[in-house]
Design a protein around this motif. Structure first.
Motif, mmCIF file in Angstrom:
data_model
loop_
_atom_site.group_PDB
_atom_site.id
_atom_site.type_symbol
_atom_site.label_atom_id
_atom_site.label_comp_id
_atom_site.label_asym_id
_atom_site.label_seq_id
_atom_site.Cartn_x
_atom_site.Cartn_y
_atom_site.Cartn_z
ATOM 1 N N LYS A 26 0.836 -1.192 0.000
ATOM 2 C CA LYS A 26 0.000 0.000 0.000
ATOM 3 C C LYS A 26 0.872 1.243 0.000
ATOM 4 C CE LYS A 26 -3.892 -2.055 2.471
ATOM 5 N NZ LYS A 26 -4.765 -1.954 3.666
ATOM 6 N N LYS A 27 0.419 2.246 -0.750
ATOM 7 C CA LYS A 27 1.145 3.512 -0.779
ATOM 8 C C LYS A 27 0.976 4.212 0.556
ATOM 9 C CE LYS A 27 0.736 4.345 -5.736
ATOM 10 N NZ LYS A 27 0.240 5.265 -6.769
ATOM 11 N N LYS A 28 2.079 4.770 1.020
ATOM 12 C CA LYS A 28 2.032 5.492 2.286
ATOM 13 C C LYS A 28 1.247 6.780 2.124
ATOM 14 C CE LYS A 28 6.392 3.727 4.115
ATOM 15 N NZ LYS A 28 7.722 4.084 4.636
ATOM 16 N N SER A 29 0.404 7.068 3.057
ATOM 17 C CA SER A 29 -0.393 8.294 3.013
ATOM 18 C C SER A 29 -0.665 8.758 4.429
ATOM 19 C CB SER A 29 -1.709 8.060 2.276
ATOM 20 O OG SER A 29 -2.499 7.101 2.962
ATOM 21 N N PHE A 30 -1.050 10.001 4.544
ATOM 22 C CA PHE A 30 -1.410 10.510 5.858
ATOM 23 C C PHE A 30 -2.511 11.553 5.678
ATOM 24 C CE2 PHE A 30 0.447 14.734 5.580
ATOM 25 C CZ PHE A 30 1.379 14.578 4.563
ATOM 26 N N LYS A 31 -3.267 11.727 6.683
ATOM 27 C CA LYS A 31 -4.358 12.692 6.647
ATOM 28 C C LYS A 31 -3.984 13.913 7.479
ATOM 29 C CE LYS A 31 -8.143 9.408 5.959
ATOM 30 N NZ LYS A 31 -9.429 8.903 6.511
ATOM 31 N N VAL A 32 -4.258 15.060 6.896
ATOM 32 C CA VAL A 32 -4.035 16.304 7.620
ATOM 33 C C VAL A 32 -5.265 16.585 8.466
ATOM 34 C CG1 VAL A 32 -3.570 18.781 7.404
ATOM 35 C CG2 VAL A 32 -2.624 17.172 5.730
ATOM 36 N N PRO A 33 -5.100 16.860 9.749
ATOM 37 C CA PRO A 33 -6.251 17.156 10.601
ATOM 38 C C PRO A 33 -7.134 18.247 10.000
ATOM 39 C CG PRO A 33 -4.259 16.978 11.905
ATOM 40 C CD PRO A 33 -3.825 16.923 10.477
ATOM 41 N N SER A 34 -8.433 18.080 10.108
ATOM 42 C CA SER A 34 -9.380 18.996 9.476
ATOM 43 C C SER A 34 -9.251 20.422 9.985
ATOM 44 C CB SER A 34 -10.813 18.509 9.709
ATOM 45 O OG SER A 34 -11.083 18.418 11.110
ATOM 46 N N ASP A 35 -8.873 20.592 11.267
ATOM 47 C CA ASP A 35 -8.753 21.953 11.796
ATOM 48 C C ASP A 35 -7.585 22.705 11.145
ATOM 49 O OD1 ASP A 35 -6.960 20.234 13.023
ATOM 50 O OD2 ASP A 35 -6.788 21.486 14.825
ATOM 51 N N ILE A 36 -6.508 21.955 10.793
ATOM 52 C CA ILE A 36 -5.362 22.577 10.109
ATOM 53 C C ILE A 36 -5.760 22.984 8.698
ATOM 54 C CG2 ILE A 36 -3.047 22.177 9.196
ATOM 55 C CD1 ILE A 36 -2.483 20.411 11.582
ATOM 56 N N VAL A 37 -6.480 22.092 7.988
ATOM 57 C CA VAL A 37 -6.955 22.397 6.642
ATOM 58 C C VAL A 37 -7.836 23.639 6.673
ATOM 59 C CG1 VAL A 37 -8.375 21.615 4.720
ATOM 60 C CG2 VAL A 37 -6.837 20.010 5.864
ATOM 61 N N SER A 38 -8.710 23.707 7.664
ATOM 62 C CA SER A 38 -9.630 24.839 7.790
ATOM 63 C C SER A 38 -8.874 26.142 8.004
ATOM 64 C CB SER A 38 -10.595 24.589 8.950
ATOM 65 O OG SER A 38 -11.464 25.683 9.122
ATOM 66 N N LYS A 39 -7.849 26.089 8.873
ATOM 67 C CA LYS A 39 -7.069 27.300 9.151
ATOM 68 C C LYS A 39 -6.314 27.769 7.918
ATOM 69 C CE LYS A 39 -6.348 26.538 14.104
ATOM 70 N NZ LYS A 39 -5.356 26.202 15.152
ATOM 71 N N GLU A 40 -5.701 26.798 7.188
ATOM 72 C CA GLU A 40 -4.947 27.157 5.986
ATOM 73 C C GLU A 40 -5.865 27.739 4.918
ATOM 74 O OE1 GLU A 40 -1.411 26.903 5.177
ATOM 75 O OE2 GLU A 40 -1.648 27.110 7.342
ATOM 76 N N THR A 41 -7.033 27.099 4.732
ATOM 77 C CA THR A 41 -8.005 27.590 3.745
ATOM 78 C C THR A 41 -8.461 28.989 4.097
ATOM 79 O OG1 THR A 41 -8.776 25.329 3.356
ATOM 80 C CG2 THR A 41 -10.215 27.115 2.631
ATOM 81 N N SER A 42 -8.733 29.211 5.367
ATOM 82 C CA SER A 42 -9.176 30.528 5.825
ATOM 83 C C SER A 42 -8.098 31.582 5.587
ATOM 84 C CB SER A 42 -9.533 30.457 7.308
ATOM 85 O OG SER A 42 -9.889 31.727 7.797
ATOM 86 N N LYS A 43 -6.842 31.199 5.853
ATOM 87 C CA LYS A 43 -5.730 32.133 5.678
ATOM 88 C C LYS A 43 -5.584 32.537 4.217
ATOM 89 C CE LYS A 43 -1.471 30.663 5.556
ATOM 90 N NZ LYS A 43 -0.149 30.101 5.931
ATOM 91 N N TYR A 44 -5.591 31.543 3.307
ATOM 92 C CA TYR A 44 -5.421 31.847 1.891
ATOM 93 C C TYR A 44 -6.632 32.589 1.320
ATOM 94 C CZ TYR A 44 -1.248 28.959 1.898
ATOM 95 O OH TYR A 44 0.002 28.450 2.144
ATOM 96 N N SER A 45 -7.812 32.309 1.841
ATOM 97 C CA SER A 45 -9.011 33.051 1.425
ATOM 98 C C SER A 45 -8.875 34.515 1.802
ATOM 99 C CB SER A 45 -10.261 32.460 2.082
ATOM 100 O OG SER A 45 -10.518 31.165 1.613
ATOM 101 N N ARG A 46 -8.329 34.758 2.986
ATOM 102 C CA ARG A 46 -8.124 36.137 3.438
ATOM 103 C C ARG A 46 -7.078 36.830 2.567
ATOM 104 N NH1 ARG A 46 -4.434 38.099 6.955
ATOM 105 N NH2 ARG A 46 -3.939 36.017 7.775
ATOM 106 N N TYR A 47 -5.995 36.098 2.245
ATOM 107 C CA TYR A 47 -4.963 36.655 1.371
ATOM 108 C C TYR A 47 -5.565 37.039 0.016
ATOM 109 C CZ TYR A 47 -1.221 34.918 4.478
ATOM 110 O OH TYR A 47 -0.384 34.688 5.535
ATOM 111 N N PHE A 48 -6.320 36.107 -0.561
ATOM 112 C CA PHE A 48 -6.930 36.313 -1.870
ATOM 113 C C PHE A 48 -7.872 37.522 -1.852
ATOM 114 C CE2 PHE A 48 -10.149 35.095 -5.161
ATOM 115 C CZ PHE A 48 -9.308 35.144 -6.257
ATOM 116 N N LYS A 49 -8.653 37.610 -0.792
ATOM 117 C CA LYS A 49 -9.599 38.726 -0.641
ATOM 118 C C LYS A 49 -8.854 40.058 -0.559
ATOM 119 C CE LYS A 49 -13.318 40.415 2.337
ATOM 120 N NZ LYS A 49 -14.137 40.126 3.551
ATOM 121 N N GLU A 50 -7.783 40.102 0.207
ATOM 122 C CA GLU A 50 -7.007 41.340 0.358
ATOM 123 C C GLU A 50 -6.382 41.774 -0.965
ATOM 124 O OE1 GLU A 50 -4.144 41.505 3.512
ATOM 125 O OE2 GLU A 50 -5.463 40.451 4.904
#
Length: 304
Positions: free
Chosen positions: A6-30
């Motif tokens: 099996k290929k090695k994989s890992f899941k990024v915690p959802s709260d980290i994904v949410s924070k990163e998405t929020s940060k880049y959304s704010r950058y894009f908006k600015e």
């Protein structure tokens, strides 16, 4: 029988994904806010950002440049001190983003607005003047200081000195002529604007529809074809509060399209009206006219 690894994989915690998405959304908006680009072009009904595939690399690059000095200025809408080299990549990415989502008249208006705010076409022309024309001019002039067997044989020091003084006089003469042409262009454009302004004022003073919102026939067709994209703007046009019923306005616009006669809130602008109020002499034609006037001034001065 060999087991498939099996290929090695890992899941990024959802709260980290949410924070990163929020940060880049704010950058894009600015970035868009600073560049005076309407966020609604790239938002869904749920206010999420929707970026076309062909613009994703451009958006990624804009986000990477978020902390750069030029981008900091653009985020604050402080474009005036940016050089062409500093803004070239950012403007290119913004144009890719606009072209991926918009089309027709709206796209042209946004591209023109970006050029007006950033002044990058003008800055590019100045950059070319500095980096190409002036650099070549100075390079040719400095050749006169170079010790060269062929040059030394043909031109002595006095020859070179007199040639450089003549070179300098011709450049000054050229610059003086260019300044005069610029003055003539400004005078011609000012006369044209004042003339059109006077005619427009005279026309509107004799028309009963001057308080109604003008809509060009091509824009009207686009609104009725895609009403959902223009609901917010239509409410503002007629002074309706947010969330108010838009059906009445769309019915009114359909009546305007069919009858071509003024309605309660709108009047139809046909091509002749648009040409009269919005179009001026083409820049190239205007400059050529100014050059002819300047050349005639030179001929007149020589005769007198």
């Amino acid at each position: 029988m060999e087991k498939k690894s099996k290929k090695k994989s890992f899941k990024v915690p959802s709260d980290i994904v949410s924070k990163e998405t929020s940060k880049y959304s704010r950058y894009f908006k600015e970035i868009l806010y600073g560049a005076k680009i309407n966020l609604a072009y790239f938002q869904t009904e749920k206010s999420e950002y929707e970026i076309p595939v062909e613009a994703k690399d451009a958006v990624k690059r804009l986000l990477q440049l978020y902390t750069s000095k030029p981008m900091k200025a653009i985020r604050k809408s402080q474009f005036e001190h940016l050089t062409y080299q500093e803004m070239q990549e950012i403007v290119g990415c913004l144009e890719i983003l606009l072209r991926s989502k918009l089309q027709g008249k709206i796209l042209l208006l946004e591209i023109d607005k970006l050029a007006f705010l950033m002044k990058h076409p003008l800055k590019e022309a100045i950059f070319e003047l500095e980096e190409e024309s002036l650099e070549e001019l100075m390079s040719d002039a400095k050749l006169m200081l170079t010790s060269n067997a062929e040059l030394d044989l043909q031109l002595n020091q006095r020859d070179r000195t007199v040639l450089m003084k003549y070179y300098n006089q011709e450049i000054k003469k050229l610059n003086k002529g260019l300044r005069r042409i610029i003055d003539i262009v400004m005078e011609l454009r000012e006369e044209e604007i004042l003339l059109k302004s006077d005619k427009a004022t005279e026309k509107y003073e004799h028309e009963t529809y001057r308080e109604k919102t003008p809509i060009h026939n091509k824009v009207l067709e686009e609104i009725l074809e895609k009403p959902d994209e223009y609901i917010k703007d239509l409410r503002k046009m007629v002074g309706l509060p947010p969330g108010s019923d838009i059906t009445t306005i769309l019915t009114e616009l359909e009546t305007l399209r069919q009858s071509k006669e003024d309605t309660l809130h709108f009047r139809l602008v046909i091509d002749d009206d648009a040409n009269f109020s919005q179009k001026y002499t083409d820049t190239v034609d205007l400059i050529n006219n100014a050059i002819e006037i300047y050349q005639e001034e030179i001929r007149s001065n020589k005769l007198t």
